[in-house]
Motif scaffolding. Structure first.
Motif, PDB file in Angstrom:
ATOM      1  N   ILE A   1      35.319  30.738  48.765  1.00 46.08           N
ATOM      2  CA  ILE A   1      36.577  30.923  49.467  1.00 46.08           C
ATOM      3  C   ILE A   1      37.135  32.141  48.295  1.00 46.08           C
ATOM      4  O   ILE A   1      36.743  33.285  49.034  1.00 46.08           O
ATOM      5  CB  ILE A   1      37.191  30.141  49.579  1.00 46.08           C
ATOM      6  N   TYR A   2      37.012  32.102  47.641  1.00 45.95           N
ATOM      7  CA  TYR A   2      37.626  33.369  46.316  1.00 45.95           C
ATOM      8  C   TYR A   2      36.239  34.618  46.009  1.00 45.95           C
ATOM      9  O   TYR A   2      37.579  35.542  45.855  1.00 45.95           O
ATOM     10  CB  TYR A   2      38.279  32.685  45.335  1.00 45.95           C
ATOM     11  N   ALA A   3      35.409  33.852  46.410  1.00 43.75           N
ATOM     12  CA  ALA A   3      34.667  34.845  46.376  1.00 43.75           C
ATOM     13  C   ALA A   3      34.059  36.356  47.850  1.00 43.75           C
ATOM     14  O   ALA A   3      33.423  36.477  47.328  1.00 43.75           O
ATOM     15  CB  ALA A   3      33.132  34.784  45.314  1.00 43.75           C
ATOM     16  N   MET A   4      34.384  35.158  48.666  1.00 50.35           N
ATOM     17  CA  MET A   4      34.396  35.721  49.599  1.00 50.35           C
ATOM     18  C   MET A   4      34.923  36.213  50.348  1.00 50.35           C
ATOM     19  O   MET A   4      35.493  37.638  51.589  1.00 50.35           O
ATOM     20  CB  MET A   4      33.993  34.677  50.760  1.00 50.35           C
TER      21      MET A   4
ATOM     22  N   SER B   1      26.026  51.292  40.739  1.00 56.28           N
ATOM     23  CA  SER B   1      25.896  49.653  39.673  1.00 56.28           C
ATOM     24  C   SER B   1      27.222  49.006  39.922  1.00 56.28           C
ATOM     25  O   SER B   1      26.887  47.380  40.512  1.00 56.28           O
ATOM     26  CB  SER B   1      25.780  50.148  38.428  1.00 56.28           C
ATOM     27  N   LEU B   2      28.613  49.278  40.333  1.00 61.54           N
ATOM     28  CA  LEU B   2      29.831  48.592  40.282  1.00 61.54           C
ATOM     29  C   LEU B   2      30.684  49.797  41.611  1.00 61.54           C
ATOM     30  O   LEU B   2      31.422  50.259  40.389  1.00 61.54           O
ATOM     31  CB  LEU B   2      30.107  47.893  38.825  1.00 61.54           C
TER      32      LEU B   2
ATOM     33  N   TRP C   1      21.334  41.642  50.411  1.00 58.02           N
ATOM     34  CA  TRP C   1      21.948  42.895  50.066  1.00 58.02           C
ATOM     35  C   TRP C   1      22.719  42.553  48.269  1.00 58.02           C
ATOM     36  O   TRP C   1      23.435  40.721  48.682  1.00 58.02           O
ATOM     37  CB  TRP C   1      22.010  43.922  50.571  1.00 58.02           C
ATOM     38  N   CYS C   2      23.030  42.915  47.849  1.00 57.86           N
ATOM     39  CA  CYS C   2      24.373  42.381  47.057  1.00 57.86           C
ATOM     40  C   CYS C   2      25.458  42.744  47.771  1.00 57.86           C
ATOM     41  O   CYS C   2      25.803  44.010  48.380  1.00 57.86           O
ATOM     42  CB  CYS C   2      23.924  42.928  45.497  1.00 57.86           C
ATOM     43  N   SER C   3      26.805  42.665  47.989  1.00 59.99           N
ATOM     44  CA  SER C   3      28.185  43.348  47.448  1.00 59.99           C
ATOM     45  C   SER C   3      28.652  44.252  46.862  1.00 59.99           C
ATOM     46  O   SER C   3      30.318  44.063  47.257  1.00 59.99           O
ATOM     47  CB  SER C   3      28.546  42.413  48.497  1.00 59.99           C
TER      48      SER C   3
ATOM     49  N   PRO D   1      32.771  41.637  40.910  1.00 62.75           N
ATOM     50  CA  PRO D   1      31.312  41.951  40.105  1.00 62.75           C
ATOM     51  C   PRO D   1      30.516  40.731  39.905  1.00 62.75           C
ATOM     52  O   PRO D   1      31.301  39.615  40.328  1.00 62.75           O
ATOM     53  CB  PRO D   1      31.928  42.395  38.215  1.00 62.75           C
ATOM     54  N   GLY D   2      29.259  40.496  40.226  1.00 66.22           N
ATOM     55  CA  GLY D   2      28.345  39.320  41.065  1.00 66.22           C
ATOM     56  C   GLY D   2      28.948  38.626  42.350  1.00 66.22           C
ATOM     57  O   GLY D   2      29.139  37.636  42.991  1.00 66.22           O
ATOM     58  N   ALA D   3      29.652  39.996  43.409  1.00 59.97           N
ATOM     59  CA  ALA D   3      30.138  38.988  44.090  1.00 59.97           C
ATOM     60  C   ALA D   3      28.563  38.599  45.277  1.00 59.97           C
ATOM     61  O   ALA D   3      27.695  39.396  44.911  1.00 59.97           O
ATOM     62  CB  ALA D   3      30.715  40.719  45.068  1.00 59.97           C
ATOM     63  N   LEU D   4      29.418  37.786  45.699  1.00 61.96           N
ATOM     64  CA  LEU D   4      28.151  37.284  47.283  1.00 61.96           C
ATOM     65  C   LEU D   4      27.428  38.624  47.971  1.00 61.96           C
ATOM     66  O   LEU D   4      28.008  39.976  48.339  1.00 61.96           O
ATOM     67  CB  LEU D   4      28.836  36.282  48.080  1.00 61.96           C
ATOM     68  N   GLY D   5      26.166  38.192  47.951  1.00 60.51           N
ATOM     69  CA  GLY D   5      25.575  39.090  48.701  1.00 60.51           C
ATOM     70  C   GLY D   5      25.016  38.922  50.416  1.00 60.51           C
ATOM     71  O   GLY D   5      25.983  37.586  50.747  1.00 60.51           O
TER      72      GLY D   5
END
Length: 427
Positions: free
Chosen positions: A306-309, A52-53, A241-243, A251-255
């Protein structure tokens, strides 16, 4: 505690067996921050909710702060002068993401969130025409996938009630394709089913879909980082896919997105475009017409956050260092051990394991169906009374995922003991 998992050895001896296994097969728990336990006799949670996370890698904070510092120090010049320049930042993720899913780098890009990516891919690959309009998904598809394909059907002026075909499992999908494949425009299934933990036969279903003349795409939210994948070899048209689950990127990270090589550079393929869809070399010429590269990068639209990557890059580096082959081998051992404990606890209680027993047909998740009461209430008791973190899917499924990166055999033992305590035996 007085509960014993079996007739014979005491619960302490059973615990000692789990600790012995951890000494011999320790995993990489030390690389992660494990939440404190809310209940029970142990300081850390037995965290079995990575499906889940995922947990936060210890390196994430340091590396993310370094990216933030570049902004403070360089301002706009960070696009080219930061230690990890922002303009090509997404390229740092491309090759490790491609290795993770068994793809070529040019077939792979990290961007957006999962359902956004699925919609962008369906813009290109769901092209209903004539009798070939149907979209095949699994009956227990994650709700977001169901909403997405139904909305795509409506977008094309079709009735989702007749356009979307929901099938029970991989076997039904193969049978339907053999029987009515000429009506199918798109097969889009979860690589690992979110509810049951079943691993689909991705190569066989992909081949059958193509033989029927359909496009085949995969939602790999529960497969990427969980099971080995060979997307280029297996040949689906696309995948996403999600990551934030097994890839531990927050949480909510880039796919991530995969588009097979045979589609790259195809000028007839429709696609939404934006500034980041055009080739990097001429992007700052500010031309009015896009010049998309012959790679999956062409499916990008906006400049990446960038800060999500950063956390995705940190996590992918861990997968590169450890390797999916090693993680999968430990996953089979760890999940098999949890299954052996559940085999003792479950039969005398109103519980059943709905995940396939064959390790080749599952990842690291085992799903339990409870015969009475609320799944959410059981998960709450496991966490608050025993420090065992699981995941509930109402009305009656509790999911346990011993993630090979950081879960332990002792976590599995704690989960089995907690389950035995929280669910009374049937008389």
């Amino acid at each position: 505690m007085t509960h014993s998992l079996r007739t014979g050895p005491s619960i302490q001896e059973t615990q000692e067996e789990a600790l012995r296994r951890d000494a011999e097969d320790p995993g990489n728990r030390d690389l992660f921050l494990v939440p404190p336990a809310e209940g029970g006799d142990h300081p850390e949670s037995a965290y079995l909710a990575g499906n889940s996370l995922g947990l936060q890698p210890r390196a994430t904070r340091t590396e993310l702060l370094a990216d933030l510092e570049a902004w403070a120090r360089l301002g706009v010049e960070g696009h080219m002068e930061a230690e990890r320049p922002w303009l090509p930042y997404h390229e740092l993720l491309t090759e490790p993401a491609a290795r993770l899913v068994g793809a070529l780098p040019e077939e792979t890009v990290v961007m957006n969130s999962l359902t956004v990516n699925l919609h962008l891919l369906m813009v290109s690959f769901y092209r209903p025409k004539g009798r070939r309009t149907k979209i095949v998904i699994e009956d227990t598809a994650f709700p977001s996938d169901s909403y997405a394909v139904r909305s795509q059907a409506r977008f094309h002026g079709l009735d989702p009630e007749t356009t979307v075909v929901r099938l029970r499992d991989g076997r039904q999908v193969l049978d339907f394709l053999a029987r009515e494949g000429e009506t199918v425009a798109l097969v889009m299934l979860g690589g690992v089913n979110y509810l049951t933990g079943e691993l689909m036969d991705i190569p066989a279903i992909t081949a059958a879909g193509h033989a029927a003349g359909a496009v085949v795409g995969w939602d790999l939210a529960h497969a990427a980082g969980n099971v080995p994948l060979s997307l280029h070899e297996w040949g689906p048209d696309f995948a996403a896919w999600c990551s934030y689950k097994y890839l531990n990127s927050g949480p909510g990270a880039l796919g991530g997105v995969f588009v097979h090589q045979r589609h790259l550079g195809d000028p007839t393929l429709p696609r939404f475009e934006g500034w980041w869809s055009t080739e990097q070399e001429t992007r700052f010429q500010m031309a009015p017409v896009s010049r998309p590269p012959a790679t999956a990068d062409a499916w990008q639209i906006s400049n990446p956050p960038i800060y999500a990557m950063g956390p995705v890059r940190t996590s992918l580096e861990l997968f590169d260092q450890i390797g999916m082959a090693e993680l999968r081998a430990r996953s089979v051992r760890l999940t098999g051990y949890l299954e052996s404990l559940l085999d003792v606890v479950v039969p005398s209680r109103p519980l059943s394991v709905v995940t396939p027993r064959d390790p080749e047909r599952r990842g690291c998740q085992l799903s339990l169906r409870i015969g009475s009461g609320s799944a959410a209430e059981l998960a709450w008791r496991l966490r608050r009374e025993h420090g065992v973190v699981t995941d509930a899917r109402e009305p009656d499924i509790v999911r346990m995922a011993p993630t090979p990166l950081y879960s332990t055999y002792h976590d599995c033992w704690r989960a089995a003991v907690a389950l035995a305590d929280c669910v009374q035996e049937e008389s």
